[in-house]
Design an enzyme around this catalytic site. Structure first.
Site, mmCIF file in Angstrom:
data_model
loop_
_atom_site.group_PDB
_atom_site.id
_atom_site.type_symbol
_atom_site.label_atom_id
_atom_site.label_comp_id
_atom_site.label_asym_id
_atom_site.label_seq_id
_atom_site.Cartn_x
_atom_site.Cartn_y
_atom_site.Cartn_z
ATOM 1 N N LYS A 1 0.836 -1.204 0.000
ATOM 2 C CA LYS A 1 0.000 0.000 0.000
ATOM 3 C C LYS A 1 0.873 1.256 0.000
ATOM 4 C CE LYS A 1 -3.412 2.495 2.671
ATOM 5 N NZ LYS A 1 -4.234 2.595 3.870
ATOM 6 N N GLU B 1 10.772 -4.474 4.197
ATOM 7 C CA GLU B 1 10.854 -5.906 3.868
ATOM 8 C C GLU B 1 10.463 -6.143 2.404
ATOM 9 O OE1 GLU B 1 9.374 -4.535 6.421
ATOM 10 O OE2 GLU B 1 9.709 -5.664 8.282
ATOM 11 N N GLY C 1 -4.685 -1.475 5.107
ATOM 12 C CA GLY C 1 -3.873 -2.597 4.632
ATOM 13 C C GLY C 1 -4.504 -3.947 4.947
ATOM 14 N N ARG C 2 -4.959 -4.118 6.197
ATOM 15 C CA ARG C 2 -5.496 -5.428 6.587
ATOM 16 C C ARG C 2 -6.915 -5.652 6.085
ATOM 17 N NH1 ARG C 2 -4.291 -2.034 10.600
ATOM 18 N NH2 ARG C 2 -5.900 -1.272 12.021
ATOM 19 N N GLU D 1 -4.120 -6.078 15.133
ATOM 20 C CA GLU D 1 -3.666 -4.768 14.683
ATOM 21 C C GLU D 1 -4.812 -3.755 14.794
ATOM 22 O OE1 GLU D 1 -0.206 -4.161 11.622
ATOM 23 O OE2 GLU D 1 -2.062 -3.925 10.506
ATOM 24 N N HIS E 1 -3.676 -32.732 18.171
ATOM 25 C CA HIS E 1 -2.544 -33.593 18.529
ATOM 26 C C HIS E 1 -1.369 -32.762 19.035
ATOM 27 C CE1 HIS E 1 -4.460 -37.204 16.911
ATOM 28 N NE2 HIS E 1 -5.025 -36.344 16.062
ATOM 29 N N LYS F 1 9.861 -0.321 14.183
ATOM 30 C CA LYS F 1 10.430 -0.038 12.855
ATOM 31 C C LYS F 1 11.520 1.025 12.972
ATOM 32 C CE LYS F 1 6.218 -0.704 10.087
ATOM 33 N NZ LYS F 1 5.238 -0.073 9.227
HETATM 34 O O1 F6P Z 1 3.685 -2.408 9.660
HETATM 35 C C1 F6P Z 1 2.356 -2.774 9.627
HETATM 36 C C2 F6P Z 1 1.774 -2.545 8.273
HETATM 37 O O2 F6P Z 1 1.713 -1.197 7.977
HETATM 38 C C3 F6P Z 1 0.421 -3.191 8.116
HETATM 39 O O3 F6P Z 1 -0.605 -2.423 8.625
HETATM 40 C C4 F6P Z 1 0.362 -3.396 6.650
HETATM 41 O O4 F6P Z 1 -0.629 -4.318 6.277
HETATM 42 C C5 F6P Z 1 1.755 -3.896 6.387
HETATM 43 O O5 F6P Z 1 2.567 -3.162 7.265
HETATM 44 C C6 F6P Z 1 2.255 -3.735 4.971
HETATM 45 O O6 F6P Z 1 2.171 -2.403 4.556
HETATM 46 P P1 F6P Z 1 2.299 -2.027 3.023
HETATM 47 O O7 F6P Z 1 1.186 -2.659 2.285
HETATM 48 O O8 F6P Z 1 2.234 -0.525 2.998
HETATM 49 O O9 F6P Z 1 3.638 -2.534 2.532
#
Ligand code: F6P
Length: 572
Positions: free
Chosen positions: A222, A228, A283-284, A369, A400, A528
């Site tokens: 987003k 990452e 995002g979620r 979250e 199990h 972060k």
């Molecule tokens: O760090 C948390 C977060 O911002 C989430 O809310 C989000 O889904 C995820 O990182 C990934 O964010 P993006 O889609 O901006 O890479």
């Protein structure tokens, strides 16, 4: 415009103008829960033959039996009153109407607009967002059809066979879950993979299995600033450019999904290959947007449309059904009942369908979250427990592994068991075993086993009186442990859409009751920021200013280990 803390109560007053009424209801909830603590569900079933038929609800292909919960009709009514006094009706209306209920980010919350029909009119600042949503769905569909039909090929003319979604959090968990669940109806040529972890072990392990000429990367973020995702995307691009591909070929193998066109262009992806969405999609809550591109590539535009239609059906149900029939509201209130009435701290989700095995991970982000907060929408301490730790795993496997604690541990763990009545990949007798276990576990947790029953069983096994006395305390089960059994008619795109939307609205409802903003996530920021400082310390050798001795010690150890490695080779 309503301020988010001004959700209207049914009589026109706002929730905030009646704190006494609400706190009185919260006290009554606690009192009522205490009274239930002394009652056993076994007895409630024995004295109330209609309990199961009364405590059930159905909508959009989903049936919920919530009768194995430790409450009665009067308790439920109390929870409905609490929902009313918290302004739930007004809050639902405000969200669906596009009001800026995400107050700390001044944003509307309109994932529901992503699944609204083209004829809908949903406005943000006077602008109908629905035509833009459908234009983007058409954009995705055009691309997905090209890839699926074989018209879109790699730069050497190879058919695309592997799709790699690079994203994390909401840009990973939703599409990952849906692609997994709908794999049986996926395109036979296309295999979809998900890379979230920045640990190169994941990306490199996958790339070793792939052919550059037939792989398509969907870089999904987003913000398009997530470290990452961008690190993995850069490494994937470097891998792609080995063996002779040119920069100009990237556009055949990399597309982006983002709200940030500028950052996508800066990364080197052609904006023509970018699929967009809007800041009013969290995002979620984003799998319904272009973030679902991997889903559409795998199952096709029609099935993606079914997923949206199922979610929309649940949206309509959530907006219109009375609380007593409203699946998200019932689940939310039951959750609140345990957290605030019984002091439970966790909630377990156990899918009894292999296709849904990613559900706990998805719900962890969605719930934790959203409602893992202790500050109200207007900046005050909440003053009561909020979102529980959500956890779980495949139910059959869990039986199990960790179910021992559920049955005989010292903690009360409310649970959702989610099973499917028709699952394309589950044949008999496997499906019989899965369903029998799901139903049996809910029964066992509720019934338990009394000392008399345990003794009778051991006598029938021929054990000696001494052995029976020794084993008796270990073979008794207290029972009285609550579950919701959630049965999907089928693991179809439509029902899956409804299921995920149901949980979204459950989380929203709980946020309204706890008076937290379920749509921001400030709690992820501190870690972060500190990670960036620590990464700089690895390079500079200088401890971050003000760092404590434990952190400095760990940085030194990590830095020494990293320095001893020769890791500058490009990914291969
Ligand atoms: O760090 C948390 C977060 O911002 C989430 O809310 C989000 O889904 C995820 O990182 C990934 O964010 P993006 O889609 O901006 O890479």
């Amino acid at each position: 415009m309503n301020r988010p803390s001004d959700f209207s109560a049914p009589d026109g007053r706002t929730a905030n103008t009646m704190p006494d009424a609400r706190s009185d209801l919260w006290s009554r909830v606690q009192l009522a829960a205490q009274q239930q603590a002394g009652r056993h569900l076994r007895d409630q079933f024995a004295t109330d033959p209609d309990r199961a038929t009364r405590m059930r609800a159905r909508s959009s292909g989903i049936f919920i039996d919530y009768s194995k919960n430790r409450l009665d009709d009067a308790d439920l009514q109390l929870l409905f009153d609490l929902a009313d006094a918290s302004g739930l009706r007004g809050a639902i209306d405000a969200m669906f109407a596009g009001e800026r209920i995400n107050s700390t980010e001044h944003r509307a919350v309109l994932h529901t607009a992503l699944r609204a029909p083209a004829s809908a009119d949903i406005r943000v600042d006077g602008h109908n967002v629905v035509p833009g949503v459908h234009a983007e769905i058409a954009h995705m569909a055009g691309f997905a059809e090209q890839v699926r039909s074989g018209q879109w090929r790699g730069h050497t003319g190879e058919l695309i066979t592997n799709i790699v979604n690079i994203g994390i959090g909401g840009s990973d968990l939703g599409p990952r879950l849906v692609c997994d669940a709908l794999r049986p109806i996926g395109h036979p040529r296309l295999r979809t993979h998900f890379v979230a972890n920045v640990d190169a072990g994941r990306l490199n392990g996958l790339l070793r299995q792939l052919d550059r000429r037939s792989t398509l990367f969907v870089v999904c973020s987003k913000s398009f600033t997530t470290q990452e995702t961008l690190t993995n995307a850069r490494s994937a691009r470097a891998w792609f450019l080995q063996d002779g591909a040119a920069e100009a070929n990237i556009s055949r193998h990399f597309v982006a999904v983002s709200t940030n066109a500028e950052a996508v262009t800066a990364f080197g992806i052609d904006p023509a290959n970018m699929f967009g969405f809007w800041d009013w999609v969290g995002g979620r809550y984003s799998l319904w947007s272009a973030v679902g591109l991997s889903i559409m590539l795998q199952v096709g535009p029609a099935a993606f449309g079914e997923l949206l239609a199922g979610a929309h059906a649940m949206d309509t149900h959530f907006q219109t059904a009375p609380w007593s029939q409203n699946l998200p509201v019932l689940l939310a209130l039951l959750g609140v009942w345990y957290v605030n009435g019984f002091g439970t701290t966790t909630h377990m989700v156990a899918p009894y369908d292999h296709g849904l095995r990613q559900l706990p991970g998805f719900l962890q982000q969605l719930d934790m979250e959203s409602n893992g907060k202790q500050t109200t929408r207007d900046g005050q301490p909440v003053g009561r427990a909020t979102g529980p730790v959500v956890w779980g795993a495949s139910g059959i496997n869990g039986q199990h592994a960790f179910y021992q604690l559920l049955h005989q541990g010292s903690q009360l763990v409310p649970a959702d068991f989610v099973a499917t009545l028709h699952s394309p990949d589950n044949t008999r007798p496997h499906h019989d075993i899965v369903l029998a276990n799901c139903i049996a576990q809910a029964q066992a947790l509720m019934m338990g086993r009394t000392p008399d029953e345990a003794r009778a069983e051991m006598e029938s096994e021929g054990l000696s009186p001494e052995r029976i006395a020794e084993l008796l305390p270990h073979r008794c089960f207290a029972g009285n442990r609550p579950t919701n059994v959630i049965l999907l008619d089928a693991l179809s795109p439509r029902t899956l859409g409804a299921l995920l939307a149901m949980y979204e609205h459950k989380v929203f409802t709980q946020g309204v009751l706890w008076n937290v903003n379920s749509f921001d996530q400030w709690g992820v920021e501190l870690g972060k920021q500190l990670a960036r400082r620590i990464e700089s310390a690895f390079a500079s050798g200088l401890a971050p200013a003000g760092a404590d001795s434990s952190t400095c010690q760990l940085i030194d150890l990590a830095r020494a280990a990293l320095a001893a490695r020769d890791d500058d080779k490009p990914t291969r």
